[in-house]
Design an enzyme around this catalytic site. Structure first.
Site, PDB file in Angstrom:
ATOM      1  N   ARG A  70       0.851  -1.193   0.000  1.00 11.79           N
ATOM      2  CA  ARG A  70       0.000   0.000   0.000  1.00 11.79           C
ATOM      3  C   ARG A  70       0.890   1.248   0.000  1.00 11.79           C
ATOM      4  NH1 ARG A  70      -1.826   0.865   4.255  1.00 11.79           N
ATOM      5  NH2 ARG A  70      -1.188  -0.873   5.549  1.00 11.79           N
ATOM      6  N   TYR A 211      -1.391  -3.312  -6.927  1.00 11.31           N
ATOM      7  CA  TYR A 211      -1.122  -4.163  -5.754  1.00 11.31           C
ATOM      8  C   TYR A 211      -2.173  -4.041  -4.654  1.00 11.31           C
ATOM      9  CZ  TYR A 211       1.826  -7.213  -2.996  1.00 11.31           C
ATOM     10  OH  TYR A 211       2.321  -8.299  -2.308  1.00 11.31           O
ATOM     11  N   GLY A 213      -4.226  -3.572  -1.451  1.00 18.25           N
ATOM     12  CA  GLY A 213      -5.170  -2.558  -1.003  1.00 18.25           C
ATOM     13  C   GLY A 213      -5.235  -1.322  -1.893  1.00 18.25           C
ATOM     14  N   LYS A 220      -9.515  -2.046   1.626  1.00 15.25           N
ATOM     15  CA  LYS A 220      -9.197  -0.892   2.468  1.00 15.25           C
ATOM     16  C   LYS A 220      -9.998   0.345   2.052  1.00 15.25           C
ATOM     17  CE  LYS A 220      -6.189  -3.355   4.580  1.00 15.25           C
ATOM     18  NZ  LYS A 220      -6.434  -3.779   5.960  1.00 15.25           N
ATOM     19  N   HIS A 240     -10.733  -1.956  11.553  1.00 15.48           N
ATOM     20  CA  HIS A 240      -9.641  -2.811  11.081  1.00 15.48           C
ATOM     21  C   HIS A 240      -9.431  -3.920  12.115  1.00 15.48           C
ATOM     22  CE1 HIS A 240      -5.157  -2.961   9.619  1.00 15.48           C
ATOM     23  NE2 HIS A 240      -5.917  -3.770   8.927  1.00 15.48           N
ATOM     24  N   SER A 262      -1.413  -3.442  10.345  1.00 22.27           N
ATOM     25  CA  SER A 262      -1.090  -4.389   9.277  1.00 22.27           C
ATOM     26  C   SER A 262       0.167  -5.181   9.623  1.00 22.27           C
ATOM     27  CB  SER A 262      -0.845  -3.620   7.986  1.00 22.27           C
ATOM     28  OG  SER A 262      -1.903  -2.723   7.762  1.00 22.27           O
ATOM     29  N   ALA A 263       0.130  -6.463   9.281  1.00 22.24           N
ATOM     30  CA  ALA A 263       1.283  -7.355   9.474  1.00 22.24           C
ATOM     31  C   ALA A 263       1.721  -7.469  10.946  1.00 22.24           C
ATOM     32  CB  ALA A 263       2.454  -6.944   8.576  1.00 22.24           C
ATOM     33  N   CYS A 264       0.731  -7.441  11.863  1.00 22.13           N
ATOM     34  CA  CYS A 264       1.034  -7.643  13.293  1.00 22.13           C
ATOM     35  C   CYS A 264       0.359  -8.908  13.822  1.00 22.13           C
ATOM     36  CB  CYS A 264       0.582  -6.443  14.110  1.00 22.13           C
ATOM     37  SG  CYS A 264       1.649  -5.017  13.909  1.00 22.13           S
ATOM     38  N   THR A 267      -4.128 -12.273  11.128  1.00 20.70           N
ATOM     39  CA  THR A 267      -4.509 -13.548  10.500  1.00 20.70           C
ATOM     40  C   THR A 267      -4.143 -14.715  11.427  1.00 20.70           C
ATOM     41  OG1 THR A 267      -4.162 -12.513   8.361  1.00 20.70           O
ATOM     42  CG2 THR A 267      -4.315 -14.909   8.361  1.00 20.70           C
ATOM     43  N   ASN A 268      -2.982 -14.621  12.069  1.00 22.06           N
ATOM     44  CA  ASN A 268      -2.576 -15.697  12.985  1.00 22.06           C
ATOM     45  C   ASN A 268      -3.537 -15.819  14.163  1.00 22.06           C
ATOM     46  OD1 ASN A 268      -0.368 -16.147  11.380  1.00 22.06           O
ATOM     47  ND2 ASN A 268       1.078 -15.049  12.698  1.00 22.06           N
ATOM     48  N   ASP A 287      -9.476  -9.419   9.028  1.00 23.02           N
ATOM     49  CA  ASP A 287      -8.968  -8.067   8.759  1.00 23.02           C
ATOM     50  C   ASP A 287      -9.958  -6.937   9.043  1.00 23.02           C
ATOM     51  OD1 ASP A 287      -6.752  -6.479   7.874  1.00 23.02           O
ATOM     52  OD2 ASP A 287      -7.772  -6.140   5.976  1.00 23.02           O
ATOM     53  N   ASN A 377       6.360  -8.370   2.098  1.00 18.36           N
ATOM     54  CA  ASN A 377       4.902  -8.169   2.008  1.00 18.36           C
ATOM     55  C   ASN A 377       4.286  -9.071   0.930  1.00 18.36           C
ATOM     56  OD1 ASN A 377       2.467  -6.867   2.857  1.00 18.36           O
ATOM     57  ND2 ASN A 377       2.552  -5.527   1.062  1.00 18.36           N
ATOM     58  N   ARG A 379       2.076 -11.990  -0.550  1.00 20.94           N
ATOM     59  CA  ARG A 379       0.727 -12.278  -0.044  1.00 20.94           C
ATOM     60  C   ARG A 379       0.149 -13.541  -0.654  1.00 20.94           C
ATOM     61  NH1 ARG A 379      -1.811  -8.339   3.562  1.00 20.94           N
ATOM     62  NH2 ARG A 379      -0.326  -6.630   3.651  1.00 20.94           N
ATOM     63  N   ASN A 507      -1.362 -17.589  22.830  1.00 19.55           N
ATOM     64  CA  ASN A 507      -2.171 -16.382  23.041  1.00 19.55           C
ATOM     65  C   ASN A 507      -3.555 -16.746  23.580  1.00 19.55           C
ATOM     66  OD1 ASN A 507      -0.061 -14.800  22.216  1.00 19.55           O
ATOM     67  ND2 ASN A 507      -0.768 -14.629  20.094  1.00 19.55           N
TER      68      ASN A 507
END
Ligand code: OXD
Ligand code: MN
Length: 595
Positions: A70, A211, A213, A220, A240, A262-264, A267-268, A287, A377, A379, A507
């Site tokens: 992005r 690419y 978003g 987004k 978000h 983002s990317a923190c 998804t996991n 997301d 990044n 995907r 977690n």
């Protein structure tokens, strides 16, 4: 180009865009498998898609090295008054921005087909869903939209019946002259890219990037930036946030919505399999959450998306087995490495690195190369329905009732594993002051600390001061039915730079404590930053973390927090008189608690 659709607004818009962009052809998408296969076939022939022998019906794409994430610097919220876009958004006046972009759009689809993609964000027909139509000259966008949204002639049926829609105009900005050969990933140079939003007209214009978003405008642009502005006007929330259902050993269900940048690890967490025995976790979304109050006064959430656009590097059977099982077939990969036996590979995947691969730039790669084989990044685009732990209610039109909000980010220091807000106002305060170290999901530097309120900095379609006020307004509306608010940090490091908390399935221990707080099974200790688990309440059975590290993970460094105050003051000062009084009061109370 004899295309007519029954919806007059759509018909007229298609005509206007065609006149402006001058495509060779117009194609109205219906979302069918035949259409998907046909588009892939075309892209295989042109050399932009590579079929993967190891994963049925899966394909790999390589983007231009300048078009990999992005582009927040080129993203605009264009409102009549700059104040309405606020200090966290780039702004240009609508007339000026439209004039600039119209010049770019003129003839920009020459030599290409213009695709009209009708899509639903959210289950088709749900009272929370919205219809969008994306016009794009990118076949890569079409196939990704097939997975990420609900593209269907059922949506066209609703439009035929007069349903309204959000127009999303996209061009890669790379017209082809007569006889000019195409490149593998056409796009415009960075300085000509524009990702523009006109919230006053519910309108999206994107130019120059193909690419993620920047180009899949349902995600987004519509589901967050435009939807957040609509949500404020209409009294609901577009956030978000991942959504998950946790079920305790007695069968009681809890629904959690969690906001991380983002990317923190959204998804996991969304697909996490609990390490605590007897607890079950199911994924509803990874997301975005759209939430409205239901007839019982609680807040109900849907996932407006239909697929996962997940960060590939770091995804493995160790970190996210459910994601790995979701991407065995029918997947689009972008900017991964391709192995000699025709599979994808990325840093952090299970097992040894391949002895040889073709990297994301198309070059030979070996473990000795000293470069990333996959872009950080890179995907995967995968249908949500393929997730083995997708919740049976993930498409329930009315959504699921949210019990818990989690905020967080990547902080290697200071922020403990978990704390709970004292009340809704304190919850808004911890969301509004959330911060994180930046990641590769945006073009720009990685690892710098920035305040990222509610993980919405890049995605809030209006003045963030007003957004804070909207959170307070929602709290007023929800009263004692409001979700409880928590803050987590999975990323705290020891002095020698090691992660203190194992994360991933562990977690669940933290989520379990939250559920027990909600059900009143456990108490909590009061600290200046919020409520924390009493000794022994956080389930550490079987956990391989030393008592010393556990203490460090949960430690509260009062001086360190005091040192944060000037930064929070500066952060708040940016919003001027749009900062709600209730946040100033929270800061005062925080200061007092710190002593
Ligand atoms: C995403 C992002 O792709 O936040 O979800 O960048
Ligand atoms: Mn995201």
């Amino acid at each position: 180009m004899n295309v007519t659709v029954k919806n007059e607004k759509l018909n007229q818009w298609i005509r206007e865009v065609a006149d402006l962009c001058q495509p060779d052809d117009i194609y109205i998408c219906n979302g069918s498998k035949e259409e998907y296969d046909f588009m892939m076939e075309k892209m295989i022939k042109s050399g932009s898609a590579v079929p993967l022998k190891k994963r049925p019906n899966s394909f790999h794409f390589r983007s231009d090295p300048s078009d990999v994430a992005r582009v927040e610097d080129r993203t605009y919220i264009s409102t009549t008054s700059q104040d309405d876009a606020g200090p966290t958004n780039n702004w240009l006046a609508p007339d000026e921005l439209k004039k600039t972009m119209l010049d770019f759009y003129k003839g920009c689809m020459k030599g290409r087909t213009m695709y009209v993609i009708p899509f639903s964000m959210g289950p088709i027909g749900s009272p929370i869903s919205k219809i969008g139509v994306e016009i794009s000259d990118s076949p890569y966008v079409v196939v990704n939209m097939h997975i990420m949204t609900r593209v269907s002639d059922k949506v066209m049926g609703l439009l035929d019946g007069g349903a309204d829609f959000i127009p999303c105009l996209h061009s890669i900005g790379a017209p082809l002259a007569e006889g000019q050969e195409d490149v593998q990933w056409p796009c415009a140079p960075i300085e000509n890219k524009y990702i523009s939003h006109f919230p006053e007209d519910n309108l999206i214009w994107s130019y120059g990037s193909g690419y993620g978003g920047n180009a899949l405008l349902g995600k987004k642009c519509l589901a967050l930036r435009i939807a957040s502005a609509m949500a404020r006007r209409e009294g609901w929330m577009a956030e978000h946030m991942l959504i998950l259902r946790l079920t305790d050993p007695e069968g009681k269900q809890y629904h959690i919505a969690a906001a991380f940048p983002s990317a923190c690890g959204k998804t996991n967490l969304a697909m996490m399999q609990p390490s605590v025995p007897g607890w079950k976790c199911e994924c509803i979304g990874d997301d975005i959450a759209w939430m409205k109050t239901g007839p019982d006064g609680r807040l109900y959430a849907i996932n407006p998306e239909n697929g996962f656009f997940g960060v590939a590097p770091g995804t493995s059977y160790g970190t996210n087995p459910m994601a790995m099982d979701s991407i065995k077939e029918n997947v689009i990969f972008t900017n991964c490495a391709v192995t000699d036996d025709s599979d994808v590979w990325w840093e952090g995947m299970d097992g040894d690195a391949p002895a040889h691969a073709i990297d994301w730039k198309g070059n030979d790669w070996t473990p000795e190369s000293g470069t990333d084989a996959a872009h950080p990044n890179a995907r995967f685009t995968a249908p949500a329905a393929q997730c083995p732990v997708i919740c049976e209610d993930w498409e329930k039109p009315g959504g699921v009732p949210i019990d818990i909000f989690i905020f967080g980010g990547r902080r290697s220091t200071l922020v403990p594993l978990v704390s709970e807000a004292y009340n809704w106002d304190h919850g808004v305060f911890i969301g509004a002051t959330a911060g994180s170290e930046t990641t590769a999901a945006n073009i720009g530097s990685v690892g710098n600390f920035r305040r990222d309120p509610f993980a919405m900095t890049p995605f809030c379609g209006y003045n963030m001061g007003d957004y804070f006020k909207h959170w307070f307004d929602m709290g007023n509306k929800l009263g004692d039915k409001a979700p409880r608010c928590f803050y987590v940090n999975w990323f705290r490091k020891s002095e020698d730079g090691k992660f203190l908390w194992p994360g991933f399935s562990d977690n669940s221990r933290v989520l379990k404590w939250m559920c027990e707080r909600v059900s009143g099974k456990v108490g909590a200790d009061e600290t200046p930053i919020g409520l924390v688990p009493k000794d022994g309440d956080l389930d550490t059975n079987g956990l391989e973390v030393s008592a010393k590290d556990m203490k460090e993970i949960m430690s509260i460094d009062t001086d360190g927090w005091k040192a944060e105050i000037p930064d929070i003051e500066q952060h708040f000062a940016k919003f001027g008189d749009r900062l709600p009084e209730r946040l100033t009061k929270q800061l005062e109370e925080f200061r007092k608690r710190l002593g």
